[in-house]
Design a protein around this motif. Sequence first.
Motif, mmCIF file in Angstrom:
data_model
loop_
_atom_site.group_PDB
_atom_site.id
_atom_site.type_symbol
_atom_site.label_atom_id
_atom_site.label_comp_id
_atom_site.label_asym_id
_atom_site.label_seq_id
_atom_site.Cartn_x
_atom_site.Cartn_y
_atom_site.Cartn_z
ATOM 1 N N LYS A 136 64.472 108.125 29.566
ATOM 2 C CA LYS A 136 63.469 108.344 30.607
ATOM 3 C C LYS A 136 63.249 107.047 31.372
ATOM 4 C CE LYS A 136 59.919 107.607 27.077
ATOM 5 N NZ LYS A 136 58.778 108.225 26.353
ATOM 6 N N GLY A 137 62.521 107.169 32.473
ATOM 7 C CA GLY A 137 62.239 105.980 33.271
ATOM 8 C C GLY A 137 63.516 105.364 33.825
ATOM 9 N N GLN A 138 63.714 104.076 33.537
ATOM 10 C CA GLN A 138 64.863 103.347 34.060
ATOM 11 C C GLN A 138 66.194 103.821 33.480
ATOM 12 O OE1 GLN A 138 64.640 101.342 36.485
ATOM 13 N NE2 GLN A 138 62.495 100.780 36.570
ATOM 14 N N VAL A 139 66.169 104.558 32.369
ATOM 15 C CA VAL A 139 67.408 105.038 31.741
ATOM 16 C C VAL A 139 67.424 106.566 31.651
ATOM 17 C CG1 VAL A 139 67.975 102.940 30.476
ATOM 18 C CG2 VAL A 139 66.366 104.562 29.475
ATOM 19 N N ALA A 140 66.766 107.209 32.608
ATOM 20 C CA ALA A 140 66.669 108.670 32.600
ATOM 21 C C ALA A 140 68.016 109.353 32.807
ATOM 22 C CB ALA A 140 65.688 109.126 33.677
ATOM 23 N N ASP A 173 62.138 100.415 29.045
ATOM 24 C CA ASP A 173 62.734 101.731 28.781
ATOM 25 C C ASP A 173 64.092 101.574 28.100
ATOM 26 O OD1 ASP A 173 60.664 103.226 29.965
ATOM 27 O OD2 ASP A 173 61.538 103.001 31.949
ATOM 28 N N ALA A 174 64.904 100.649 28.603
ATOM 29 C CA ALA A 174 66.235 100.430 28.040
ATOM 30 C C ALA A 174 66.143 99.880 26.617
ATOM 31 C CB ALA A 174 67.029 99.476 28.924
ATOM 32 N N LYS A 175 65.235 98.955 26.394
ATOM 33 C CA LYS A 175 65.083 98.369 25.063
ATOM 34 C C LYS A 175 64.652 99.405 24.038
ATOM 35 C CE LYS A 175 63.774 93.953 27.122
ATOM 36 N NZ LYS A 175 62.640 93.032 27.368
ATOM 37 N N ALA A 176 63.757 100.310 24.461
ATOM 38 C CA ALA A 176 63.303 101.385 23.559
ATOM 39 C C ALA A 176 64.465 102.322 23.241
ATOM 40 C CB ALA A 176 62.153 102.157 24.205
ATOM 41 N N LEU A 177 65.307 102.603 24.244
ATOM 42 C CA LEU A 177 66.473 103.457 24.040
ATOM 43 C C LEU A 177 67.434 102.825 23.023
ATOM 44 C CD1 LEU A 177 67.951 106.059 25.341
ATOM 45 C CD2 LEU A 177 69.327 104.343 26.510
#
Length: 225
Positions: free
Chosen positions: A70-74, A214-218
């Motif tokens: 989601k967000g930046q990596v949606a 967002d990417a770090k959480a992914l």
Amino acid sequence: MTTKRPLGLPSARLILIAAVAGVLAGAVAVYVRSMGSGNGEEVADIASVQTAGICEGAVARVKSVSEFAKGQVAAMVAAEPPRPLELSFKGPEGQDLKTADFAGKTVLLNLWATWCGPCREEMPALNALEKEMGGEDFEVVAVNIDTGSDEKPKAFLAETGVDALGYYRDSSMGVFNVMKKEGLAFGLPVTLILDKQGCLISAMNGPAAWDSEDAKALIAAAKGD
């Protein structure tokens, strides 16, 4: 006089490209999952074979990662089902490498080229992600696919201060062609997430702000943190 964009804040153009890529990736994913002979049992059998063995344990990881797309990596699309994926390219010393050589690490594998504008724009963010999260259990593997000599890609990395990423290359573009045949690559950049067993768990076409929260959480979800 120009104003430089702060690292980690994607330009409006990059956000637009990523958003469009997300829509296209979603459409492609729906199309691929809908393909088949019309025989539901045959499709189920194929899925069963692909998830059997080494990638069986990746199913739960795919679900976890998809929740953070989601967000930046949606634009990141879950692999349904996850499957082994073997890709070949050259390492920093020009040695032959395969994705299997990264067993034990979660890998964010990115294909880029100096002639690809969005690729050039996201490279500093990939570098920042590797600096912050790279280690024994995770690596950003950015594979350059420029044809010809190493001169252009090395010059670009030096000019932009990309100093944390290993230098991976495939001047034959074979790795891109394999991914294209697999239905994973439709242009550049393209990014895959492989788990510690080398199983594909998600893929993205288009750029992203890889140094974003967002990417770090992914990535943390992909690693199982």
